[in-house]
Each structure stands twice: as structure tokens, then as C-alpha cells.
Design a protein around this motif. Sequence first.
Motif, PDB file in Angstrom:
ATOM      1  N   TYR A 234      49.068  78.874  61.523  1.00  0.00           N
ATOM      2  CA  TYR A 234      48.319  77.808  62.189  1.00  0.00           C
ATOM      3  C   TYR A 234      47.549  78.345  63.369  1.00  0.00           C
ATOM      4  O   TYR A 234      46.443  77.933  63.650  1.00  0.00           O
ATOM      5  CB  TYR A 234      49.276  76.705  62.665  1.00  0.00           C
ATOM      6  CG  TYR A 234      49.653  75.770  61.563  1.00  0.00           C
ATOM      7  CD1 TYR A 234      50.929  75.752  61.042  1.00  0.00           C
ATOM      8  CD2 TYR A 234      48.715  74.899  61.037  1.00  0.00           C
ATOM      9  CE1 TYR A 234      51.256  74.905  60.023  1.00  0.00           C
ATOM     10  CE2 TYR A 234      49.036  74.046  60.017  1.00  0.00           C
ATOM     11  CZ  TYR A 234      50.313  74.047  59.513  1.00  0.00           C
ATOM     12  OH  TYR A 234      50.647  73.201  58.504  1.00  0.00           O
ATOM     13  N   VAL A 235      48.177  79.250  64.085  1.00  0.00           N
ATOM     14  CA  VAL A 235      47.530  79.751  65.291  1.00  0.00           C
ATOM     15  C   VAL A 235      46.461  80.780  64.951  1.00  0.00           C
ATOM     16  O   VAL A 235      45.405  80.816  65.576  1.00  0.00           O
ATOM     17  CB  VAL A 235      48.602  80.383  66.222  1.00  0.00           C
ATOM     18  CG1 VAL A 235      47.959  80.942  67.448  1.00  0.00           C
ATOM     19  CG2 VAL A 235      49.637  79.344  66.588  1.00  0.00           C
ATOM     20  N   VAL A 257      42.083  71.534  55.040  1.00  0.00           N
ATOM     21  CA  VAL A 257      42.620  71.516  53.678  1.00  0.00           C
ATOM     22  C   VAL A 257      44.102  71.869  53.706  1.00  0.00           C
ATOM     23  O   VAL A 257      44.923  71.256  53.019  1.00  0.00           O
ATOM     24  CB  VAL A 257      41.836  72.511  52.787  1.00  0.00           C
ATOM     25  CG1 VAL A 257      42.536  72.707  51.464  1.00  0.00           C
ATOM     26  CG2 VAL A 257      40.438  72.005  52.562  1.00  0.00           C
ATOM     27  N   ALA A 258      44.448  72.866  54.528  1.00  0.00           N
ATOM     28  CA  ALA A 258      45.860  73.235  54.658  1.00  0.00           C
ATOM     29  C   ALA A 258      46.656  72.061  55.187  1.00  0.00           C
ATOM     30  O   ALA A 258      47.793  71.828  54.750  1.00  0.00           O
ATOM     31  CB  ALA A 258      46.008  74.445  55.573  1.00  0.00           C
ATOM     32  N   ALA A 313      48.412  76.898  49.107  1.00  0.00           N
ATOM     33  CA  ALA A 313      49.821  77.118  48.786  1.00  0.00           C
ATOM     34  C   ALA A 313      50.658  77.190  50.045  1.00  0.00           C
ATOM     35  O   ALA A 313      51.751  76.613  50.116  1.00  0.00           O
ATOM     36  CB  ALA A 313      49.967  78.409  47.976  1.00  0.00           C
ATOM     37  N   TYR A 314      50.131  77.867  51.079  1.00  0.00           N
ATOM     38  CA  TYR A 314      50.878  77.951  52.327  1.00  0.00           C
ATOM     39  C   TYR A 314      51.090  76.568  52.920  1.00  0.00           C
ATOM     40  O   TYR A 314      52.184  76.235  53.380  1.00  0.00           O
ATOM     41  CB  TYR A 314      50.142  78.844  53.332  1.00  0.00           C
ATOM     42  CG  TYR A 314      50.674  78.680  54.723  1.00  0.00           C
ATOM     43  CD1 TYR A 314      50.008  77.887  55.662  1.00  0.00           C
ATOM     44  CD2 TYR A 314      51.882  79.256  55.084  1.00  0.00           C
ATOM     45  CE1 TYR A 314      50.524  77.691  56.915  1.00  0.00           C
ATOM     46  CE2 TYR A 314      52.400  79.063  56.352  1.00  0.00           C
ATOM     47  CZ  TYR A 314      51.716  78.282  57.264  1.00  0.00           C
ATOM     48  OH  TYR A 314      52.231  78.075  58.502  1.00  0.00           O
ATOM     49  N   GLY A 315      50.032  75.764  52.926  1.00  0.00           N
ATOM     50  CA  GLY A 315      50.153  74.414  53.460  1.00  0.00           C
ATOM     51  C   GLY A 315      51.242  73.649  52.741  1.00  0.00           C
ATOM     52  O   GLY A 315      52.089  72.998  53.359  1.00  0.00           O
ATOM     53  N   ALA A 357      54.001  83.181  68.162  1.00  0.00           N
ATOM     54  CA  ALA A 357      52.555  83.346  68.310  1.00  0.00           C
ATOM     55  C   ALA A 357      52.170  84.512  69.223  1.00  0.00           C
ATOM     56  O   ALA A 357      51.294  85.304  68.868  1.00  0.00           O
ATOM     57  CB  ALA A 357      51.937  82.041  68.783  1.00  0.00           C
ATOM     58  N   PRO A 358      52.799  84.645  70.395  1.00  0.00           N
ATOM     59  CA  PRO A 358      52.424  85.814  71.212  1.00  0.00           C
ATOM     60  C   PRO A 358      52.740  87.132  70.534  1.00  0.00           C
ATOM     61  O   PRO A 358      51.968  88.095  70.673  1.00  0.00           O
ATOM     62  CB  PRO A 358      53.291  85.640  72.480  1.00  0.00           C
ATOM     63  CG  PRO A 358      53.635  84.229  72.532  1.00  0.00           C
ATOM     64  CD  PRO A 358      53.721  83.759  71.116  1.00  0.00           C
TER      65      PRO A 358
END
Lengths: 426, 386
Positions: A234-235, A257-258, A313-315, A357-358
Amino acid sequence: MAYRAEPPDGGWGWMVVLSAFFQSALVFGVLRSFGVFFVEFVAAFEEPAARVSWIASIGIAVQQFGSPVGSALSTKFGPRPVVMTGGILAALGMLLASFATSLTHLYLSIGLLSGSGWALTFTPTLACLSRYFSRRRSLATGLALTGVGLSSFAFAPLFQWLLNHYAWRGALLLVSALSLHLVACGALLRPLSLAEDPVVGGPGAQITSLLRHGPFLRYTVALTLINTGYFIPYVHLVAHLRDLGWDPLPAAFLLSVAAISDLVGRVASGWLGDAVPGPVARLLMLWTTLTGVILALYPVAEAPTGLVALTVAYGFTSGALTPVAFSVLPELVGTGKIYCGLGLVQMVESIGGLLGAPLSGYLRDVTGNYTASFVVAGTFLLAGSGVLITLPHFFCFSAPTSRPQDHVTEALDTKVPLPEEGLGED
Amino acid sequence: MRALQGLRGPRAPALPLFLLCFLAAVRRSLEDGLSTAAPFTSLPVQEEITTKYSNLSSESHNISVTAAPYTSLPVQEEMMTKYSNLSLESHNISMTAMPMKENNKGNQICVDRGIMLQRNVTLEQSNMPVEKNITLERPSNVELTCQFTTSGDLNSVNVTWKKGDKLLEDNYLVNATGSILYTQYRVAVIGSKQMGSYSCFFGEKKQHRGTFNLKVPEINGKNKPLITYVGDSVVLMCKCQDCLPLNWTWYGVNGSVQVPIGVPVNDKYVISGKHANETRLKITQLSEDDQGTYWCHAIFELGESEGHVELVVLSYLVPLKAFCAIVAEVVLLVTAILLFEMYTQKKKKPSGDGKEFEQGEQMKLDDSNGIENSGPRHRKNESVGQ
């Protein structure tokens, strides 16, 4: 006998689903759409973007670390008063923020005050939901969590419209009024007394017993690992696409879309989680492994069609693992301890979320592209799913899922909380 | 003294005009072409101006420009040496009249000597004027060149130059090479009087026309209105992309008249600017009278340019009313939900064990506990019946 032996699995439970839907919308939808205010704050306070983004970070951190407090309070007082208080706090934070004259003011009002308000609302609501359902728990959770995705779609344009008409002070005032609806949602949470409730004791006793509960600890570790890898796409997806040469608009569109396939995944997995017999942990492991594999495949995909397919697919899989993740917990610790259990899990797994995320950004800075960070994210997810295998009854295909009766019959003999409550595998 | 006109014959038969194409900046080729004859050396400033005025696209083309030596005119020499310290700018318009296709409608891709150029030009009528906008900030010498390609007889084409509606008598040259007719107009732009529209005309009826619009740089204000509240302070900003005006002034609008904002009264208005290409007007203690459009004027040597910012001042009551309405709605909702719960509870027989809570649950509404104990029984029946 004043207590139910079985959760109602319907009836007023669906109103609780509705309440949870709006609450996840009002908590996470507002948080996710806060980026719209971001630009205004940078201009109004003339501060760099990094400092302004701390507002949302503080809010999220307080919400997650404050979850055990919310859970403990709702164990003691029931979810309704706690959630209503949380709603008032959240709205108050936003109200005070509309009078802000400095960034610190915003850190305290939105970050601290609204954050603690959110901490008091979200976790108790989900826990309350788990108590209302047993057979249809995953579906109910999945439906409730769709509120997050839908509200992100709705709130971002709404906030922008508010900003255009009222400037940021007026817009914050109206978002505060919007957040006040959390109180109304809290009013819908009729308390439920289940049979094992008097047995498991007060919040302090529950927390101690949970911390000694092997499967619970393993589950927490698994969720933390999963959380570390979960947020990375997402990030970084948009940035990764831009690196590959995509334009900003198609990249943002792909993210939408995701989000849509995420919604579909949540509901589908919720339904599936109830339809398939056996411990739900297996489904969680399935979705987590799939998500991990997909993430690891990201660096390999170069062609647009491949990337689009992977993102869809990831979504789907990442959305699918959310309701199941919440449904595993009642099976492990029982619905009596669900409030405290959920609070502890949220607090610990947030560490993973904050680090993920970092870490990914750091890897990107070191290696120059997002390959390493996607692979690492996938690895974390696979590690998490590996830990899930160690949960009890994972490989038993005929073992029944935990029912409240099991907890009751085991615990009714004594009035003190038993440390080894659960599926009784010890 | 009239410029050497070049070959001019009787009026050529009417050539349908099909394509008018914009040619890209011909700076380099034109310099090459003229460097043999022009009395100016290309200054480094020119290159700078090329990149600065990038609205003049700089695609290069390989149409060879063989310029015949221009005859220098006494008038031109004099003027040019007087302003030889100024930078030189050259701009080019090319027009073609090809008798190949009669199609005047629709998009056509300009093909000139087999080279596909980028822009499609839609023709609605046969004598579409070709325009080029030139942005000038400082005084400079400007060369405007029109090229006209036709397969007919070049000698018969009549060439005229006009500034606005005024016919220009001198300062221009005409030359013909092969099938291209060149005409060049030079002007030293030192003040606002020399700015405006210059047009070159080909043909007796002046049917082919190219126009150069000399303008000062544009100022950007803000397109969306700025929303502020009474008692707040606000900063209005005007910015110029790549230019450095000599001075900035601000005007407020009273009715339809622009009133200059000059003397600060009680520090209400403060004009400042961090860089030379922007200006900021800070207004404190806003009141509803301050609402309206504010104009910023940028003063250049060659004229003035303006931008505008719209300011809207709201009173706190505006969002407050909406806030109160929503809060009232929430209170209504909560009351309705709780009342509904009490109502459903009253429908059932209130049980005596309503005081038993689990885990010391304390509720704001004590009677709700009664519901829970009678409720589950009710719901249990429901679930059994499912």
C-alpha cells in the motif's frame, strides 16, 4: 440462568455488524483520507511535510497502543459506554483541532485526543462482534471491515469538498460532527452476557492469563510478522510503479483497483471462513501464504498485464486475510476473553505495522529499487504463516472448532480464572 | 526608403491554401543562415532566451535555409547600432500554399518536404491566419521572419507588414530562394509602444497572414477562491514563472473600480515578497468588507501584466450552523436507539433477575440489563427456530 451459552449468531448481531461497519469507516476511513488535509496544513502552518505527517502517525500509534486500555475498560463496563466515550473523545479532538494555531496543538488534539477516542471504539466493537457470532463470525467480520475500504472512497472527495467550501478550520469542525456518529454507533452495541463471562474474571486477571497462554502468544507473533509485511505494498506500490515508468494517474487507478478487489476479498473470505469446517487458522495460513508468494513475485513482473494481475490478486488475498485474522482469536482464547485478547494483539501487531514501511523504505534507499523490500515483505508474511502452523488443532481435520460450551464446562468448576483456558490442548 | 522588395510580379492566380504549419524555433538554422550576412553576433543571451521562452517549441528541422545576402539599409543599420547592446531575438513563421489537395476541412498533418511535423492544424477556412505568441520581458531587438512556400510564381507575391492596423513602410526585407519567399521585419523593442501584434501578409489580397504577438510575461494569481474567516489573516500571492518584474503593485476592487492598496493602515496590509518573481500581500484582521477580488500588477519595462486572487471571508456561524445541525441529528439518533431498546424491553416481561450483571457491568441505563436477560431467551428461541 442469565447467561447465554451460545452467541446469538444473528438477530441484533446484524445491527452490531452495521455499527462496526460505520465505526471502521469513521475511524480508519477518516485516518486514511486525512492526507487531503495534509496539503492545507503544510500551507497554513508553513511546516515541512514530514512534520505534518506526524499528525496521522501519532493518531494511528495512539489508537493501536491504546487498544488494550479500550479492551480492559469494556471488559469491566461493557462495550457500550466505552465506545460512546470514545466517540465523544474523538469528536472533541477534532473540534479542538479546528481552533489550532500551531502544529503542536494539532499533534495533541488530533493525535492524542482523537487517537485515544479511536482506541476506545474500534477494538471493543470488533470484540463485541465476535461475541455475537460464532457460526457466521468470519462473514460478519468481513462485512464489517468493508467499511474501511468504502469509506476511503467516499471520504477523500468529501473532505476535499469541505476544504473547498469551508477551509480547513470549518472542515475540521464538520469532520468532528461526523466523528460524533461514533457515539450513535456505540449506542447500538447492546451488551451480551455469555456463559463464560463470570468465569474468566476481571481485565487484570484476563490479561495475566492471556500472557501465559501459549497459542495466544504464538498467534500474536504470527500476526506481528504478518503486519510487518502487510502494509508495504500500500505504501510503496505507486512509487514502485513510477519507478517502472508508469504515469501517476494509471498508478493511482491501479491502487483503486486493488482497493476494490480488497473489498471483494474480505466478503468472500468471510463467507468462506464460515462455510469451511475446521479451525479458521488454516484459512488464515492459506491467504497469508498466497499474499506472501504474490509479494515475492512482484519484482519478477515487468509487463503491465502481469503487474495488474498481481495487484488484483494481492488486493484480494490481503483483504481476505483480515476477517479471518480476527476470527481466529475467539477460537483460541474464547469469547470471554475476547476484549482483552484483541486489545493485546492489536497493540503488539502495531509494532510490526510501524516497522514495516520504514524498513521497506530503507531497503529501497540501500538497494535502489523496491525488489528487496517486496521480497522481504513476502518473507515476513510467509514467516507469519509458518508460525500459524504451530497453533493447536491445525492439522486435525476432525477436531471441532472451539465452542463456548467447552470453555464453560472446563471453567465452571472453579471461580478463579484458569491460566490454561483455550482449546484445552495442554 | 523602401526596402528592396525582391521580385514582384502581377498577381498570381489564387492558390488554395491548404496547410499552415507552425515551424519550430528556427534559431539555429536561422542563425546559420544569417550569420553570413547579419551584422549581429549571436550572443550567449540568445541561447538563454531560447531555453527560457520554451513555449516556442524547439524542434529542429532540416530545411536548409540558404539565405541570400541581405542588403543592409541605412535606416536599419542606424537603429540597430544604436540598440546594439540589447539582446537579439528571432522568430519565424512558415506558411505554405500547396496546390496538391483541396481539402480544407479536418485535421491535416503538416508535411513539408517529407518531414512530419508535430502539430495538426484544423482548417476551417482557406485563409487561416497563423499566430505566434512571443513573450518579452526586457527590451531587445526582435527579428520576425515569415517564410512563404508556394509552387507558383514567387515574383508575383505581394508582401506587406502591419503592426495592428497600421501599415509598416520600412524595416523589412524580402528575399526569394528557390520556392520559398522570405520576409524579415526587425524592430528594437524598448518600450510598451513597440509591443503588440505584427503581421506579415502575402498576396495582393493579403490572403496569407502570419501574426506575431509580442506580450509581457503572464502573472499567475490563484484560480480557486481563498476561503478565510473573520478575524483571521491571509496571505495573497502572485507569482511569475520565469520573469523578474521591476515592481509589483496591488489593487483591491471597490465596486468595479480598482483601488490601489498603498499605505498600510494599522499594519492591516503588508506587501512583501521573498523572491523577485513573487509578491505577497498579507491582510490581517479580516472582515467581511475585505471580500472580493484582488489584482496584482507586475511592472516591466515593456508594459504591465496582471493576475488576480479571489478572497472569500466567511463568518464562523457558517460552519457552526452545520455543525450544530449534525450534532442535533446524532443526539436524536442516540435517543432513538436507546428508546427503541427500552421499548422492546418493555414489550417483554421484565425479569426479576435483571440486576444480575456479569463482571460488574455498569451501564448508564440500568434497565437495559433487564433486556439482556430477557433478550437472550427471546433470541435463543429465534436461533433455535432458524
